[in-house]
Scaffold this active site. Structure first.
Site, PDB file in Angstrom:
ATOM      1  N   ASP A   1      37.608  46.551  48.921  1.00  0.00           N
ATOM      2  CA  ASP A   1      36.871  47.784  48.637  1.00  0.00           C
ATOM      3  C   ASP A   1      36.216  48.397  49.873  1.00  0.00           C
ATOM      4  OD1 ASP A   1      37.538  47.882  45.994  1.00  0.00           O
ATOM      5  OD2 ASP A   1      35.600  47.241  45.211  1.00  0.00           O
TER       6      ASP A   1
ATOM      7  N   ARG B   1      47.137  45.862  38.220  1.00  0.00           N
ATOM      8  CA  ARG B   1      46.020  44.964  37.944  1.00  0.00           C
ATOM      9  C   ARG B   1      46.304  44.325  36.589  1.00  0.00           C
ATOM     10  NH1 ARG B   1      40.431  48.102  39.581  1.00  0.00           N
ATOM     11  NH2 ARG B   1      41.176  49.189  41.405  1.00  0.00           N
TER      12      ARG B   1
ATOM     13  N   LYS C   1      27.824  49.045  40.581  1.00  0.00           N
ATOM     14  CA  LYS C   1      28.663  49.406  39.434  1.00  0.00           C
ATOM     15  C   LYS C   1      29.442  48.194  38.936  1.00  0.00           C
ATOM     16  CE  LYS C   1      32.859  50.866  39.729  1.00  0.00           C
ATOM     17  NZ  LYS C   1      34.184  51.516  39.732  1.00  0.00           N
ATOM     18  N   ASN C   2      30.041  47.448  39.855  1.00  0.00           N
ATOM     19  CA  ASN C   2      30.908  46.337  39.458  1.00  0.00           C
ATOM     20  C   ASN C   2      30.136  45.166  38.868  1.00  0.00           C
ATOM     21  OD1 ASN C   2      33.173  47.743  40.231  1.00  0.00           O
ATOM     22  ND2 ASN C   2      33.299  46.795  42.257  1.00  0.00           N
TER      23      ASN C   2
ATOM     24  N   ARG D   1      32.657  58.168  40.322  1.00  0.00           N
ATOM     25  CA  ARG D   1      32.874  56.933  39.584  1.00  0.00           C
ATOM     26  C   ARG D   1      32.143  55.759  40.226  1.00  0.00           C
ATOM     27  NH1 ARG D   1      38.055  55.037  39.826  1.00  0.00           N
ATOM     28  NH2 ARG D   1      37.283  53.451  38.408  1.00  0.00           N
TER      29      ARG D   1
ATOM     30  N   CYS E   1      47.614  52.163  37.614  1.00  0.00           N
ATOM     31  CA  CYS E   1      46.456  52.344  38.478  1.00  0.00           C
ATOM     32  C   CYS E   1      46.960  52.813  39.827  1.00  0.00           C
ATOM     33  CB  CYS E   1      45.690  51.037  38.624  1.00  0.00           C
ATOM     34  SG  CYS E   1      44.265  51.169  39.711  1.00  0.00           S
TER      35      CYS E   1
END
Length: 423
Positions: A309, A126, A26-27, A401, A121
């Site tokens: 993460d 961020r 995804k990133n 997500r 967030c």
């Protein structure tokens, strides 16, 4: 009537065994989709994961004027010949902070962008000040109006940009903007993540001149225009690490294909330290765990160190490990919110500032818990897989997500897991 919201129901106790394929990252996919804004030609991106954030980004690009076609399940063809709307509205950005990645490409290609500030967030601040500072150094005029970033630049020019902090999206935004700037841009203290290298490879295929991606100094020589290209999204290293941590926690035996072990050195080292046997090939990883894991102390830091993460998933692993672990989170100030939910499952965790002290137990208890963010939700899934009895996880839209078909993949590995919309 109360609206039914999906939840995951897990019966713990099954070791994970078998083989699954890892999805695209995804990133990496999100900035690659935004790169299509830099050219009038067609860009074809394959190995795109089916995730909520990808759907949101594609909706945003369509709103800007990009023609998007899905040719097969994981391939998208994008054509940004006519940019009709240079705005990323709040209702898009509030659900996906990566929407800020349209700022650099729009400014470079169209000379203007109007992007909502990302706002709060759950896992911490961020700030986008590094994006703004870098674009201003390249000649953009930027103002903040009514919660929006309004950026204007007739022609960006090369500049030397020293990032105050390491930021992945900041590096990506500035790298994309610099491809069409006049002259040479040098980005110092750049992020080194593999996703940066993946984006640089795609931009290079489009005709960009980029050197040093993957190091802390990236040099971009601007060109007058970029062309179309084809590019496959790199494998998701965080999805890979999550399944490996789950197999380790459950004393499993799994083989992951279509992944890249070279991007996971810090994670694989820690899994080996906790007692897992790991074999790797160019595109696969095999992990076998035959006993209860040993606790592992870790500290998050920018790549190539241990990724933030993966912190939550390793905390769940440590909850049932032998010994005491100290986990220090250095990237996000609020990224220990999963601790309270894990404690509902009888985990022994004490938090002091940005550090968690985890005393391993032989087992956890199933409980009703709530996901607070994407990676926290993955940590609760791992805890549910090793817990005694039933675990129910609410707010699993966080999982959607960032993890493609996670319950299907876990079911293939023998987990007892299902999605329910019952109240």
């Amino acid at each position: 009537m109360h609206e039914s919201k999906p939840k995951l129901i897990i019966q713990g106790g099954n070791p994970l065994r078998g083989e699954i394929r890892i999805s695209g990252a995804k990133n990496a996919a999100l900035p690659l989709l935004c790169a299509a804004l830099l050219t009038e030609d067609t860009v074809r991106i394959s190995n795109v994961p089916r995730l909520m954030d990808i759907t949101t980004m594609l909706s945003l690009l369509k709103q800007i004027g990009v023609n998007v076609e899905c040719t097969e399940s994981s391939e998208f063809v994008l054509c940004a010949t006519n940019l009709t709307q240079l705005t990323a509205p709040y209702d898009m950005v509030k659900t996906m902070r990566a929407a800020i990645l349209v700022l650099g490409p729009l400014l470079a290609r169209a000379g203007e962008a109007y992007i909502s500030l990302p706002g709060g967030c759950a896992i911490g601040l961020r700030p986008v000040d590094q994006h703004i500072k870098g674009l201003e150094a390249m000649g953009a005029r930027i103002s903040i109006e009514h919660g929006y970033i309004h950026a204007v630049a007739r022609q960006l020019h090369g500049a030397r940009i020293v990032m105050d902090i390491v930021t992945v999206t900041g590096t990506e935004n500035l790298m994309m903007a610099a491809t069409l700037a006049h002259g040479t841009t040098v980005i110092e203290n750049a992020a080194r993540e593999p996703e940066i290298v993946d984006l640089a490879n795609c931009l290079t295929a489009m005709g960009a001149r980029i050197h040093g991606a993957g190091s802390d100094v990236i040099t971009v020589e601007g060109v007058p225009a970029l062309r179309g290209a084809e590019h496959a999204v790199m494998p998701d290293r965080i999805e890979t690490g999550t399944f490996l941590a789950a197999a380790c926690a459950t004393s499993g035996n799994i083989r992951l294909t279509e992944t890249d072990p070279q991007q996971l050195d810090a994670v694989l080292d820690k899994l080996t330290e906790c007692g897992a046997r790991i074999d790797t090939g160019s595109r696969w990883i095999h992990l076998e765990m035959q006993h209860r894991p040993q606790s592992i102390t870790l500290r998050t830091a920018p790549y190539p160190a241990f990724p933030t993460d993966m912190q939550a998933q390793f905390m769940s692993l440590n909850c049932i490990a032998e010994g005491t672990a100290i986990i220090t989170e250095t990237i996000f100030e609020n990224r220990l919110m999963h601790v309270q939910e894990l404690k509902r499952m009888n985990a022994d965790i004490r938090v002091e500032g940005n550090t968690a002290i985890v005393r391993g137990k032989s087992r956890l208890d199933g409980a009703h818990v709530m996901a607070t963010d994407l990676r926290a939700s993955a940590s609760l899934v791992i805890a549910g897989l090793v817990a005694r009895g039933e675990t129910v996880i609410d707010r699993i839209y966080h999982l959607d997500r960032g993890y493609e078909s996670i319950e299907e993949k876990l079911s293939l590995l023998g987990a007892s897991i299902r999605r329910s919309t019952a109240p």
